[in-house]
Design an enzyme around this catalytic site. Sequence first.
Site, mmCIF file in Angstrom:
data_model
loop_
_atom_site.group_PDB
_atom_site.id
_atom_site.type_symbol
_atom_site.label_atom_id
_atom_site.label_comp_id
_atom_site.label_asym_id
_atom_site.label_seq_id
_atom_site.Cartn_x
_atom_site.Cartn_y
_atom_site.Cartn_z
ATOM 1 N N ARG A 106 51.939 74.698 -48.020
ATOM 2 C CA ARG A 106 51.438 74.803 -46.691
ATOM 3 C C ARG A 106 52.653 74.438 -45.790
ATOM 4 O O ARG A 106 53.212 73.204 -45.924
ATOM 5 C CB ARG A 106 50.265 73.754 -46.325
ATOM 6 C CG ARG A 106 50.104 73.514 -44.531
ATOM 7 C CD ARG A 106 49.058 72.463 -44.334
ATOM 8 N NE ARG A 106 47.827 73.267 -44.516
ATOM 9 C CZ ARG A 106 46.691 73.200 -44.086
ATOM 10 N NH1 ARG A 106 46.498 72.181 -43.272
ATOM 11 N NH2 ARG A 106 45.378 73.965 -44.208
ATOM 12 N N HIS A 133 46.367 82.331 -43.535
ATOM 13 C CA HIS A 133 45.615 81.455 -44.111
ATOM 14 C C HIS A 133 44.590 81.857 -45.289
ATOM 15 O O HIS A 133 43.476 81.728 -45.059
ATOM 16 C CB HIS A 133 45.223 80.471 -43.048
ATOM 17 C CG HIS A 133 44.598 78.897 -43.621
ATOM 18 N ND1 HIS A 133 44.729 78.630 -44.888
ATOM 19 C CD2 HIS A 133 43.818 78.120 -42.845
ATOM 20 C CE1 HIS A 133 44.099 77.283 -44.689
ATOM 21 N NE2 HIS A 133 43.649 77.029 -43.603
ATOM 22 N N GLN A 136 41.427 80.086 -46.627
ATOM 23 C CA GLN A 136 40.371 79.732 -45.581
ATOM 24 C C GLN A 136 39.397 80.887 -45.641
ATOM 25 O O GLN A 136 38.139 80.842 -45.509
ATOM 26 C CB GLN A 136 41.138 79.435 -44.314
ATOM 27 C CG GLN A 136 40.033 79.245 -43.184
ATOM 28 C CD GLN A 136 39.447 77.832 -43.047
ATOM 29 O OE1 GLN A 136 39.796 76.883 -43.315
ATOM 30 N NE2 GLN A 136 37.845 78.274 -43.008
ATOM 31 N N ASP A 229 39.194 79.112 -33.307
ATOM 32 C CA ASP A 229 40.049 78.305 -33.822
ATOM 33 C C ASP A 229 40.545 77.420 -32.702
ATOM 34 O O ASP A 229 40.565 77.848 -31.605
ATOM 35 C CB ASP A 229 41.078 79.061 -34.542
ATOM 36 C CG ASP A 229 42.246 78.221 -35.298
ATOM 37 O OD1 ASP A 229 41.837 76.996 -35.331
ATOM 38 O OD2 ASP A 229 43.436 78.750 -35.803
ATOM 39 N N CYS A 270 37.451 77.406 -38.647
ATOM 40 C CA CYS A 270 38.010 76.902 -39.857
ATOM 41 C C CYS A 270 38.001 75.235 -39.922
ATOM 42 O O CYS A 270 38.352 74.533 -40.834
ATOM 43 C CB CYS A 270 39.440 77.556 -39.586
ATOM 44 S SG CYS A 270 40.365 77.341 -38.253
ATOM 45 N N ARG A 315 35.462 75.548 -48.862
ATOM 46 C CA ARG A 315 37.133 75.594 -49.124
ATOM 47 C C ARG A 315 37.186 75.063 -50.541
ATOM 48 O O ARG A 315 38.114 75.506 -51.433
ATOM 49 C CB ARG A 315 37.708 74.777 -48.328
ATOM 50 C CG ARG A 315 37.559 75.013 -46.517
ATOM 51 C CD ARG A 315 38.203 76.307 -46.309
ATOM 52 N NE ARG A 315 39.522 76.416 -47.144
ATOM 53 C CZ ARG A 315 40.751 75.643 -46.615
ATOM 54 N NH1 ARG A 315 40.654 74.930 -45.452
ATOM 55 N NH2 ARG A 315 41.861 76.078 -47.203
HETATM 56 N N1 NVA Z 1 45.436 77.919 -36.332
HETATM 57 C C1 NVA Z 1 45.436 76.301 -37.181
HETATM 58 C C2 NVA Z 1 44.633 76.616 -38.011
HETATM 59 C C3 NVA Z 1 44.166 75.294 -38.860
HETATM 60 C C4 NVA Z 1 43.457 75.235 -40.003
HETATM 61 C C5 NVA Z 1 46.726 75.562 -37.257
HETATM 62 O O1 NVA Z 1 47.310 76.469 -37.786
HETATM 63 O O2 NVA Z 1 46.908 74.574 -36.910
HETATM 64 N N1 CP Z 2 40.891 74.487 -42.143
HETATM 65 C C1 CP Z 2 41.972 73.826 -42.579
HETATM 66 O O1 CP Z 2 42.706 74.417 -43.424
HETATM 67 O O2 CP Z 2 41.754 72.421 -42.561
HETATM 68 P P1 CP Z 2 42.857 71.366 -42.926
HETATM 69 O O3 CP Z 2 44.044 71.712 -41.911
HETATM 70 O O4 CP Z 2 42.279 70.113 -42.583
HETATM 71 O O5 CP Z 2 43.419 71.645 -44.312
#
Ligand code: NVA
Ligand code: CP
Length: 329
Positions: A106, A133, A136, A229, A270, A315
């Site tokens: 990540r 992602h 997700q 989101d 998400c 998830r």
């Molecule tokens: N767009 C958000 C998604 C979090 C799961 C981010 O990248 O922070």
């Molecule tokens: N939706 C998601 O990826 O959550 P986290 O950032 O908590 O992993």
Amino acid sequence: MNLYGRDFLKLLDYSPEEIGYLLDLSAEYKAKKKAGILHDTLKGKNVALIFEKTSTRTRSSFEVACHDLGMGSTYLDPSGSQIGRKESIADTARVLSGIFDAIEYRGYGQEIVQTLADYADVPVINGLTNEFHPTQILADFLTIREHFGSLKGKKLVYMGDARYNMGNSLMVGAAKMGLHFVAAAPQEYFPDQALIAQCEAVAKESGATLDFISDPETAVKNADAIYTDIWVSMGEPVEVWEERVNALRPYQVNGRLMDAAGEQCVFLHCLPSYHDLNTAIGKEMGEKFGMDAFEVTNEVFESKQSLVFQEAANRMHTIKAVLSAVLTK
Ligand code: NVA
Ligand code: CP
């Protein structure tokens, strides 16, 4: 279906049949977990979990999935490894390949997870990049399938910044699986033209349709699911809040928009979410901009139409399916 040894970097790399297989496998694992049937079929395997950004759901899902599958996992946090500062991604990939059976990443650009995959000789799984992602989306689609019984033809409306990981990935997933995808956003927040063109080509095969609409009420009409989101993603500078609030305020998912969609419509997110001011950032920004919620109102978030916690739980089941599919011969 054999996905042994495959990377899982973005859904564009997977066929509709392969994605459907991963959803079926997720449902199987979910049923086993609920029935208390052990499924520790990957004993002796180990996965490295690299997180250059924070996480609650993704990290927990990988770690619990590993426990349930009988696997080991090692969490490498944003500051506790040599990655990036003292060791390149290419070197890291080759080091970790000698120790682990798979690597989750990540972090920031998609090119980083791609480089990891290029240099690793074990499967690499994308746990979120700026662009995509994909794990997700499996959870989102499992949730839609559980609720409606199918995915094909369902109208999925993404409200908000459709240029980033969630908008991009939902568009790709919808194109693959034959949904009717709508991005509801100001023109400059629509996904990148090159990605839209790729998705249009995929949609021709699957029967999906893709629409880009700036009027929120028109966009949500007859929607089966409205998805949103946070407006400012991890890693973005605090300065963009003002521009986002000004641009995206009309796209806040509220009771009026849910009514305009119709009572069949469910709400997805998400997470995490600024649906109230009960977080440090939510409170600070709420006070700054005079708002009591951002991308979704608390009323919608807490409503019967909201499936967000079922979605979050999914998830784990879907990540388990990915791990098991790429690690089982
Ligand atoms: N767009 C958000 C998604 C979090 C799961 C981010 O990248 O922070
Ligand atoms: N939706 C998601 O990826 O959550 P986290 O950032 O908590 O992993």
